[in-house]
Write an enzyme that holds these catalytic residues in place. Structure first.
Site, PDB file in Angstrom:
ATOM      1  N   LYS A 200      -4.474  -9.161  -5.487  1.00  0.00           N
ATOM      2  CA  LYS A 200      -5.793  -9.594  -5.026  1.00  0.00           C
ATOM      3  C   LYS A 200      -6.853  -8.573  -5.428  1.00  0.00           C
ATOM      4  O   LYS A 200      -6.541  -7.390  -5.629  1.00  0.00           O
ATOM      5  CB  LYS A 200      -5.786  -9.831  -3.518  1.00  0.00           C
ATOM      6  CG  LYS A 200      -5.874  -8.600  -2.679  1.00  0.00           C
ATOM      7  CD  LYS A 200      -6.149  -8.968  -1.224  1.00  0.00           C
ATOM      8  CE  LYS A 200      -6.156  -7.714  -0.388  1.00  0.00           C
ATOM      9  NZ  LYS A 200      -7.193  -7.639   0.580  1.00  0.00           N
TER      10      LYS A 200
ATOM     11  N   LYS B 233     -11.281  -3.624  -2.895  1.00  0.00           N
ATOM     12  CA  LYS B 233     -12.354  -2.640  -3.085  1.00  0.00           C
ATOM     13  C   LYS B 233     -11.837  -1.237  -3.371  1.00  0.00           C
ATOM     14  O   LYS B 233     -12.558  -0.408  -3.904  1.00  0.00           O
ATOM     15  CB  LYS B 233     -13.315  -2.640  -1.885  1.00  0.00           C
ATOM     16  CG  LYS B 233     -12.677  -2.432  -0.532  1.00  0.00           C
ATOM     17  CD  LYS B 233     -13.746  -2.409   0.559  1.00  0.00           C
ATOM     18  CE  LYS B 233     -13.509  -3.376   1.674  1.00  0.00           C
ATOM     19  NZ  LYS B 233     -12.264  -3.250   2.423  1.00  0.00           N
TER      20      LYS B 233
ATOM     21  N   LYS C  99       0.825  -1.217   0.000  1.00  0.00           N
ATOM     22  CA  LYS C  99       0.000   0.000   0.000  1.00  0.00           C
ATOM     23  C   LYS C  99       0.855   1.261   0.000  1.00  0.00           C
ATOM     24  O   LYS C  99       0.509   2.238  -0.654  1.00  0.00           O
ATOM     25  CB  LYS C  99      -0.930   0.014   1.229  1.00  0.00           C
ATOM     26  CG  LYS C  99      -1.970  -1.060   1.150  1.00  0.00           C
ATOM     27  CD  LYS C  99      -3.338  -0.614   1.569  1.00  0.00           C
ATOM     28  CE  LYS C  99      -4.314  -1.481   0.839  1.00  0.00           C
ATOM     29  NZ  LYS C  99      -5.550  -1.753   1.382  1.00  0.00           N
TER      30      LYS C  99
HETATM   31  N1  AQP Z   1      -9.580 -10.581  -2.805  1.00  0.00           N
HETATM   32  C1  AQP Z   1      -9.827 -11.158  -1.643  1.00  0.00           C
HETATM   33  N2  AQP Z   1      -9.897 -12.505  -1.563  1.00  0.00           N
HETATM   34  C2  AQP Z   1     -10.184 -13.100  -0.385  1.00  0.00           C
HETATM   35  N3  AQP Z   1     -10.408 -12.456   0.756  1.00  0.00           N
HETATM   36  C3  AQP Z   1     -10.349 -11.115   0.722  1.00  0.00           C
HETATM   37  N4  AQP Z   1     -10.527 -10.187   1.658  1.00  0.00           N
HETATM   38  C4  AQP Z   1     -10.377  -8.969   1.110  1.00  0.00           C
HETATM   39  N5  AQP Z   1     -10.097  -9.081  -0.195  1.00  0.00           N
HETATM   40  C5  AQP Z   1     -10.064 -10.407  -0.471  1.00  0.00           C
HETATM   41  C6  AQP Z   1     -10.850 -10.480   3.044  1.00  0.00           C
HETATM   42  O1  AQP Z   1     -11.925  -9.622   3.416  1.00  0.00           O
HETATM   43  C7  AQP Z   1     -11.795  -9.338   4.819  1.00  0.00           C
HETATM   44  C8  AQP Z   1     -12.014  -7.890   5.061  1.00  0.00           C
HETATM   45  O2  AQP Z   1     -11.038  -7.169   4.409  1.00  0.00           O
HETATM   46  P1  AQP Z   1     -10.767  -5.682   4.753  1.00  0.00           P
HETATM   47  O3  AQP Z   1     -11.783  -4.845   4.134  1.00  0.00           O
HETATM   48  O4  AQP Z   1     -10.653  -5.493   6.219  1.00  0.00           O
HETATM   49  O5  AQP Z   1      -9.315  -5.426   4.209  1.00  0.00           O
HETATM   50  P2  AQP Z   1      -8.604  -5.829   2.916  1.00  0.00           P
HETATM   51  O6  AQP Z   1      -8.141  -7.250   2.981  1.00  0.00           O
HETATM   52  O7  AQP Z   1      -7.509  -4.824   2.690  1.00  0.00           O
HETATM   53  O8  AQP Z   1      -9.734  -5.696   1.804  1.00  0.00           O
HETATM   54  P3  AQP Z   1      -9.679  -4.914   0.453  1.00  0.00           P
HETATM   55  O9  AQP Z   1     -10.945  -5.181  -0.272  1.00  0.00           O
HETATM   56  O10 AQP Z   1      -8.401  -5.230  -0.270  1.00  0.00           O
HETATM   57  O11 AQP Z   1      -9.721  -3.414   0.928  1.00  0.00           O
HETATM   58  P4  AQP Z   1      -8.741  -2.233   0.565  1.00  0.00           P
HETATM   59  O12 AQP Z   1      -8.728  -2.152  -0.925  1.00  0.00           O
HETATM   60  O13 AQP Z   1      -9.309  -1.028   1.203  1.00  0.00           O
HETATM   61  O14 AQP Z   1      -7.405  -2.567   1.154  1.00  0.00           O
HETATM   62  C9  AQP Z   1     -10.435  -9.838   5.252  1.00  0.00           C
HETATM   63  O15 AQP Z   1     -10.595 -11.019   6.012  1.00  0.00           O
HETATM   64  C10 AQP Z   1      -9.712 -10.115   3.963  1.00  0.00           C
HETATM   65  O16 AQP Z   1      -8.807 -11.188   4.090  1.00  0.00           O
END
Ligand code: AQP
Length: 328
Positions: free
Chosen positions: A196, A199, A113
């Protein structure tokens, strides 16, 4: 009795990655007897990247409504908002003194990030993210943290921090462990299968839970694939493997059976079918979601009750921590 704790950031609209990697498993596992479940909306984590305050508030409620939609039941699980429990911020400061900069610098999420966001985005909060996350779970004596594979490294660090604190001050925190969803599915970006699905990325790389059917079908059609045109799963074929995983998760079919079903088809047909499958499933969920989201009174009641239940446990743990440190 096992205590399960996990969170999700309102840093963007939810994707099928969040759903398949986290929320679906949370809902399914609630029925294991004797489990106590705590699911929170991690809005303090979200602000480690710049957020629009109005949107942040809206998305916080959206996630609460999505949790109810996918089957997280407030009678079985405590649903709460991180910022409403001051102990999360308070314990983060304390735990900062049980982890080194070297350990935090090794976290892949920080490296990814901070690289993407340039110098201005290299905020201390982003660096400290895993410590807040350790506090989130240690406050509740969590036994298990159901997360996607991408978060396992952070849970490992939470264990280290808890063990270190316990060694210095005597038994204070339960040592948590990460549990992966049934498939341990990590859903990858549709435009770059080495990253991955996230969002906070750009529009065509993800499928949002709120995407319209036409958009979903279009995005799958445009999803990047190799030139082999053969529907088969393998390490050397990350793009089509990702699509097969998504197909399998939404259909409940085994990957081998899907490969067999499409052995005489090319990517075009497979992608169209996948788009229609996912659009159909998400349309059903969206109907329920909009009903729940529009009932603001019910939503507010669920959150108020969740905040209250979580708050009691968190402040008891905070008192113990302060007592151990001579801060009372
Ligand atoms: N692509 C993914 N595949 C499987 N699991 C995922 N998770 C997120 N993306 C994937 C799981 O969703 C949970 C909540 O995630 P989060 O919102 O707390 O943080 P994150 O992992 O950083 O999710 P994002 O969507 O990638 O958000 P941004 O873009 O803001 O950083 C976690 O259990 C995560 O493993």
């Amino acid at each position: 009795m096992k205590r399960i704790v996990s969170g999700i950031k309102p840093s963007g609209d939810l994707t099928i990655g969040n759903y398949l990697g986290a929320m679906k498993g949370w809902a399914d596992n609630q029925f294991d007897k004797g489990n106590e479940n705590f699911f929170f909306i991690a809005n303090l984590h979200a602000i480690t990247v710049k957020q629009d305050p109005v949107l942040l508030k809206k998305r916080t409620l959206d996630i609460a409504a999505w949790l109810l939609t996918v089957g997280v039941d407030p009678n079985r699980s405590v649903i709460f908002i991180q910022s409403m429990i001051p102990a999360h911020s308070e314990i983060c400061w304390i735990l900062n003194n049980y982890v080194t900069m070297g350990e935090l610098g090794k976290m892949t999420q920080y490296k990814d990030k901070s690289q993407k966001s340039g110098k201005e985005g290299q905020l201390a909060g982003l660096f400290d993210y895993p410590v807040l996350m350790a506090g989130d779970v240690l406050l509740y004596d969590a036994d298990e943290i159901p997360v996607g594979v991408d978060q396992v490294q952070h849970v490992e660090l939470s264990r280290t921090i808890a063990q270190r604190f316990n060694n210095q001050h005597g038994e204070t925190f339960r040592i948590p462990k990460a549990t992966l969803s049934k498939t341990s599915a990590k859903i990858m970006s549709l435009s770059n299968a080495s990253e991955k699905m996230s969002k906070s990325e750009s529009g065509d790389s993800y499928i949002l839970l709120e995407d319209e059917p036409d958009t979903i079908i279009r995005k799958f059609k445009r999803a990047v694939t190799d030139s082999e045109n053969k529907i088969s799963y393998g390490k050397d074929k990350p793009e089509i493997s990702n699509l097969l995983t998504i197909y399998s998760e939404f259909s409940g079919k085994k990957i081998a059976d899907i490969e067999n079903e499409y052995k005489d088809s090319g990517y075009g047909k497979f992608k169209t079918d996948l788009g229609e499958l996912v659009a159909g499933k998400l349309s059903e969920l969206q109907k329920l979601y909009f009903e729940i989201r529009n009932d603001e009174v019910r939503l507010a009641n669920v959150i108020t009750e969740g905040n209250s239940n979580a708050g009691i446990i968190a402040s008891e743990k905070m008192s113990l921590v302060k007592e151990k440190l001579g801060l009372h």
